[in-house]
Design a protein around this motif. Structure first.
Motif, mmCIF file in Angstrom:
data_model
loop_
_atom_site.group_PDB
_atom_site.id
_atom_site.type_symbol
_atom_site.label_atom_id
_atom_site.label_comp_id
_atom_site.label_asym_id
_atom_site.label_seq_id
_atom_site.Cartn_x
_atom_site.Cartn_y
_atom_site.Cartn_z
ATOM 1 N N LEU A 1 -13.963 50.423 -72.462
ATOM 2 C CA LEU A 1 -15.112 50.026 -71.650
ATOM 3 C C LEU A 1 -16.286 49.550 -72.498
ATOM 4 N N GLN A 2 -17.001 48.550 -71.999
ATOM 5 C CA GLN A 2 -18.271 48.147 -72.602
ATOM 6 C C GLN A 2 -19.340 49.146 -72.142
ATOM 7 N N ILE A 3 -20.129 49.654 -73.078
ATOM 8 C CA ILE A 3 -21.177 50.635 -72.749
ATOM 9 C C ILE A 3 -22.524 50.070 -73.149
ATOM 10 N N VAL A 4 -23.467 50.118 -72.205
ATOM 11 C CA VAL A 4 -24.840 49.694 -72.473
ATOM 12 C C VAL A 4 -25.759 50.878 -72.172
ATOM 13 N N VAL A 5 -26.526 51.284 -73.162
ATOM 14 C CA VAL A 5 -27.497 52.372 -72.995
ATOM 15 C C VAL A 5 -28.863 51.744 -72.746
ATOM 16 N N VAL A 6 -29.509 52.131 -71.651
ATOM 17 C CA VAL A 6 -30.808 51.583 -71.283
ATOM 18 C C VAL A 6 -31.844 52.707 -71.329
ATOM 19 N N ALA A 7 -32.959 52.457 -72.000
ATOM 20 C CA ALA A 7 -34.015 53.474 -72.107
ATOM 21 C C ALA A 7 -35.369 52.801 -72.171
ATOM 22 N N GLY A 8 -36.378 53.537 -71.726
ATOM 23 C CA GLY A 8 -37.742 53.031 -71.843
ATOM 24 C C GLY A 8 -38.219 53.095 -73.282
ATOM 25 N N VAL A 9 -37.926 54.223 -73.945
ATOM 26 C CA VAL A 9 -38.345 54.430 -75.335
ATOM 27 C C VAL A 9 -37.169 55.001 -76.119
ATOM 28 N N VAL A 10 -36.956 54.471 -77.335
ATOM 29 C CA VAL A 10 -35.949 55.013 -78.250
ATOM 30 C C VAL A 10 -36.628 55.283 -79.585
ATOM 31 N N GLN A 11 -36.393 56.489 -80.103
ATOM 32 C CA GLN A 11 -36.933 56.818 -81.413
ATOM 33 C C GLN A 11 -36.255 55.949 -82.480
ATOM 34 N N ARG B 1 -19.079 46.854 -78.789
ATOM 35 C CA ARG B 1 -18.687 47.564 -77.559
ATOM 36 C C ARG B 1 -19.768 48.518 -77.066
ATOM 37 N N LEU B 2 -20.754 48.818 -77.899
ATOM 38 C CA LEU B 2 -21.861 49.694 -77.516
ATOM 39 C C LEU B 2 -23.167 48.992 -77.822
ATOM 40 N N ARG B 3 -24.023 48.838 -76.810
ATOM 41 C CA ARG B 3 -25.331 48.200 -76.992
ATOM 42 C C ARG B 3 -26.416 49.151 -76.497
ATOM 43 N N ILE B 4 -27.575 49.041 -77.126
ATOM 44 C CA ILE B 4 -28.746 49.791 -76.662
ATOM 45 C C ILE B 4 -29.826 48.795 -76.272
ATOM 46 N N VAL B 5 -30.350 48.964 -75.078
ATOM 47 C CA VAL B 5 -31.433 48.124 -74.566
ATOM 48 C C VAL B 5 -32.647 49.021 -74.347
ATOM 49 N N ALA B 6 -33.746 48.697 -74.999
ATOM 50 C CA ALA B 6 -34.951 49.535 -74.902
ATOM 51 C C ALA B 6 -36.175 48.663 -74.678
ATOM 52 N N LEU B 7 -37.090 49.190 -73.887
ATOM 53 C CA LEU B 7 -38.359 48.479 -73.731
ATOM 54 C C LEU B 7 -39.172 48.581 -75.013
ATOM 55 N N ARG B 8 -39.082 49.745 -75.666
ATOM 56 C CA ARG B 8 -39.918 49.944 -76.849
ATOM 57 C C ARG B 8 -39.237 50.902 -77.813
ATOM 58 N N LEU B 9 -39.393 50.636 -79.117
ATOM 59 C CA LEU B 9 -38.997 51.585 -80.146
ATOM 60 C C LEU B 9 -40.233 52.346 -80.593
ATOM 61 N N SER B 10 -40.049 53.618 -80.870
ATOM 62 C CA SER B 10 -41.183 54.451 -81.269
ATOM 63 C C SER B 10 -40.889 55.147 -82.583
ATOM 64 N N ARG B 11 -41.911 55.217 -83.433
ATOM 65 C CA ARG B 11 -41.797 55.987 -84.670
ATOM 66 C C ARG B 11 -42.361 57.391 -84.501
ATOM 67 N N ASN B 12 -42.820 57.681 -83.328
ATOM 68 C CA ASN B 12 -43.368 58.997 -83.014
ATOM 69 C C ASN B 12 -42.221 59.962 -82.735
#
Length: 720
Positions: free
Chosen positions: A654-664, A683-694
């Motif tokens: 399966l293709q997997i897409v991880v969706v998040a508002g914020v990813v560290q 086969r694995l993608r991450i979609v994020a609105l913003r990356l955070s260093r916090n």
């Protein structure tokens, strides 16, 4: 890699029978009408022993070589048989062979089949490899007729054939010196005619039936024994292991002290060039009478019973091994090959901009040495390494599965992002495994004919996401540009997407909109401490819808669908590719509002809640193509990895897409999530609105889940 259509006639030849064949000049020029391709029952094929035939005309030294091989290889794993002696044993008695000569042709054929099948049975019972001397045909210098005595049993039993192709003068001399046997005198000219007829007929039948065949002009026992050892011991898995070891050795030499971020893996024939180097090689070899073959010997091999199997590629390597002027022919062919100027500019730009952090590999089913000559000597591209086939039994052959395994090795062991470039259906396993797949499309008349349907199937039913590059101003695209978007090799955005991964450690299977105006606006409500409950949930839903329409559609792709226009006619609309076979999984609690927003964008998708990975069951994933995991915040990535690994145990492809508002950001640079991304590739993608260093993890009133549902008074939030 050029594509050979198996429906084409594999060889131009003539029909023979198992009893006799008239060899007049007219028959020599006739064409084969019925290829010899036996149907072997499944239960017999599954336990078929290795039976190696030693063939050649009378007096060529078959018995001598058999004895030498027996001394060299021993009898622990091998049994050695003279075909004539087995016939004698079947007829029971010292006069058996003499009486055999008086049998009818039909009875002789029956006895010969009994003999070869007995040899195979004995080998299977004793768990040994049989090496057998045999006769393909007999000749008489009193006329033009010769008897072909090879039977259907031979065709079904032999797995390998060694043919002793001695020069005619050597043959004549050996026959004269062999005082132990009484043979009729045959002129050198007739010996040559007999040998060539027999060799070419036997080669044709072996190619059609998938029997490995090679001819030795000077059959030294060391060379033949080494080949036999290769035939017996090299499996397809061992061949892949040899190719992977070669890749490891290559990278150890060139990248011991530098990190490898990106690898461009390119096919050779019809990808980098319009020419097919294999066809060019054999055209020149045949014109020089280096070998006597059908005008297109590679078509004869790959158009036979074996198709594009491992053994077919081994057969091609064996054929190259028969050419005496091999190195000289490679030089001649290399001078005739022109690499597409677009690719020259492309690899030069990448090398200049990213340096050693980008590796260019040409992985070809053709000859490694030939392609090294083309690229290194012809174009000065010494930084491009070549992995391809050789012509000796102790090397490896490059098959479609080898190409795919090499891409996987680059991703898993070296953490590289792999861009694959190929033109034919043989490249599809490599393209499917790569992080980014580029289909190279050349002129219509030189394209792979099998690619169109195979590509359509891979995209529509197997989840391939690819783009295409058109070489030439008038080149028309494959399929349609919504299925297979067009790119330009010199496009600055495309070049940047390659070199960016080489100069930044963030995995390229991460898509984020950090610092974009849209992200700044959408994140304002989520970061406002005065907003919580329903208003915050609505903000998360908006983010989910926005990421779905702006990013997920690019990652997964679109498909066309017919819709009714308001003015009463039908127009083409678009929806997410395989939307009805997509499942959205809301990681509870914090992922639910954003997941609703994703579902709003893709209303045909299924929707499931899950607090723990074990909440997902096999029936949830049955029939699905894509999984969209949605969470509001990804901190360490531990929960995401647990879900991904659980999904892989249930449905590996399966293709997997991880969706998040914020990813560290740190979770994407090292640790479990980074390692999972490296292993998974595209086969694995991450979609994020913003990356955070916090690195701050919320609790109580600062936990996102508590803010979303006004439960700040609860102590202890879910941590990922």
């Amino acid at each position: 890699m050029s594509s050979i259509d198996p429906s084409d006639s594999p060889m131009s030849d003539f029909t023979t029978t198992t009893t006799s064949t008239n060899m007049s000049s007219e028959i020599w020029k006739a064409n084969a009408s019925t290829p010899c391709q036996p149907e072997i029952p499944a239960n017999e094929a599954s336990i078929k022993p290795i039976v190696i035939g030693v063939y050649g005309i009378s007096g060529c030294g078959k018995s001598t070589l058999l004895g030498q091989l027996k001394d060299k290889l021993g009898t622990f794993k091998y049994q050695f048989c003279e075909g004539a002696e087995v016939i004698t044993s079947i007829l029971q008695g010292p006069d058996g062979l003499e009486s055999f000569r008086n049998f009818s042709p039909e009875r002789k054929t029956q006895i010969r089949e009994m003999a070869i099948r007995k040899i195979a049975r004995d080998a299977a019972d004793n768990k040994k490899i049989a090496i057998v001397t045999g006769h393909f045909m007999f000749w008489s210098d009193k006329g033009d007729d010769g008897d072909v005595v090879w039977t259907q049993g031979d065709l079904e039993t032999y797995t390998n054939i060694v043919y002793l192709d001695l020069p005619q003068k050597t043959l004549a001399s050996r026959r004269e010196r062999d005082i132990g046997k009484i043979r009729e005198h045959i002129s050198e000219e007739d010996l040559s005619t007999w040998k060539c007829f027999e060799r070419d007929q036997l080669r044709r039948r072996c190619y059609e039936a998938g029997i490995l065949f090679t001819a030795f002009k000077y059959p030294e026992v060391e060379s033949v024994a080494r080949l036999v050892d290769d035939w017996v011991n090299v499996t397809e898995d061992l061949n892949v292991s040899r190719a992977l070891a070669h890749l490891d050795n290559l990278l150890e030499k060139t990248h011991r002290d530098t990190s490898l971020r990106t690898v461009l893996v390119m096919d050779g024939d019809k990808t980098l060039t319009n020419e097919d180097t294999g066809k060019l090689f054999w055209k020149i070899a045949l014109s020089r009478r280096q070998i006597y073959l059908n005008p297109d010997p590679l078509k004869a091999i790959f158009g036979g019973k074996g198709g594009y199997s491992f053994n077919a590629f081994r057969q091609a390597a064996l054929l190259y091994g028969e050419v005496s002027e091999f190195d000289d022919l490679c030089l001649v062919v290399a001078k005739l090959v022109t690499v597409h100027p677009e690719f020259i500019k492309f690899v030069e730009y990448v090398a200049q901009d990213a340096g050693s952090r980008v590796k260019v590999l040409v992985v070809t089913c053709g000859l490694a040495g030939l392609w090294e000559t083309i690229l290194h000597d012809g174009y000065g591209l010494e930084h491009i390494e070549v992995i391809g086939a050789g012509r000796h039994p102790d090397t490896f052959v490059v098959t479609p599965s080898v190409k795919s395994a090499l891409v996987s090795r680059l991703q898993s062991r070296y953490g590289a992002r792999v861009w694959a470039f190929g033109d034919s259906s043989l490249d599809l396993p490599m393209l499917a495994r790569a992080d980014e797949a580029i289909v190279v499309v050349g002129a219509e008349e030189s394209r792979s004919r099998s690619m169109e349907s195979a590509l359509m199937k891979a995209i529509d039913h197997e989840g391939l996401r690819a783009r295409q590059v058109l070489l030439g101003e008038t080149t028309q695209p494959r399929l349609d540009t919504s299925r297979l978007p067009v790119i330009q090799l010199q496009d600055q955005d495309f070049l940047y997407s390659i070199t960016r991964g080489a100069t930044h450690s963030l995995p390229d299977n991460v898509v984020h909109l950090t610092d974009t105006p849209a992200a700044q606006v959408l994140m304002t409500s989520t970061r406002d401490a005065s907003i919580s409950g329903p208003e915050l949930r609505r903000a998360h839903e908006k983010i989910g819808w926005f990421l779905a329409t702006q990013c997920i559609t690019k990652v997964i792709g679109l498909e066309n669908r017919e819709i009714a226009h308001v003015q009463g006619y039908t127009v083409t609309g678009h929806s997410l590719r395989n939307e009805s076979r997509t499942i959205i999984i809301a990681l509870m609690r914090g992922g639910e509002p954003m997941a609703f927003g994703v579902n709003e964008a893709f209303p045909q998708a299924s929707f499931v809640h899950a607090r723990h990975a074990a909440d997902l069951r096999a029936e949830h994933l049955l029939g699905q193509r894509t999984v969209v995991l949605v969470d509001s915040v990804v901190n360490s990535g531990k929960s995401v990895v647990e879900f991904v690994q659980h999904i892989r145990r249930l449905q590996a492809e399966l293709q997997i897409v991880v969706v998040a508002g914020v990813v560290q950001e740190q979770a994407l640079l090292r640790g479990e999530l980074y390692e999972q991304l490296s292993r998974e590739g595209g086969r694995l993608r991450i979609v994020a609105l913003r990356l955070s260093r916090n690195k701050f993890t919320g609790k109580g009133g600062t936990d996102t889940g508590n803010r979303l549902f006004n439960t700040a008074w609860l102590d202890g939030s879910r941590c990922d």
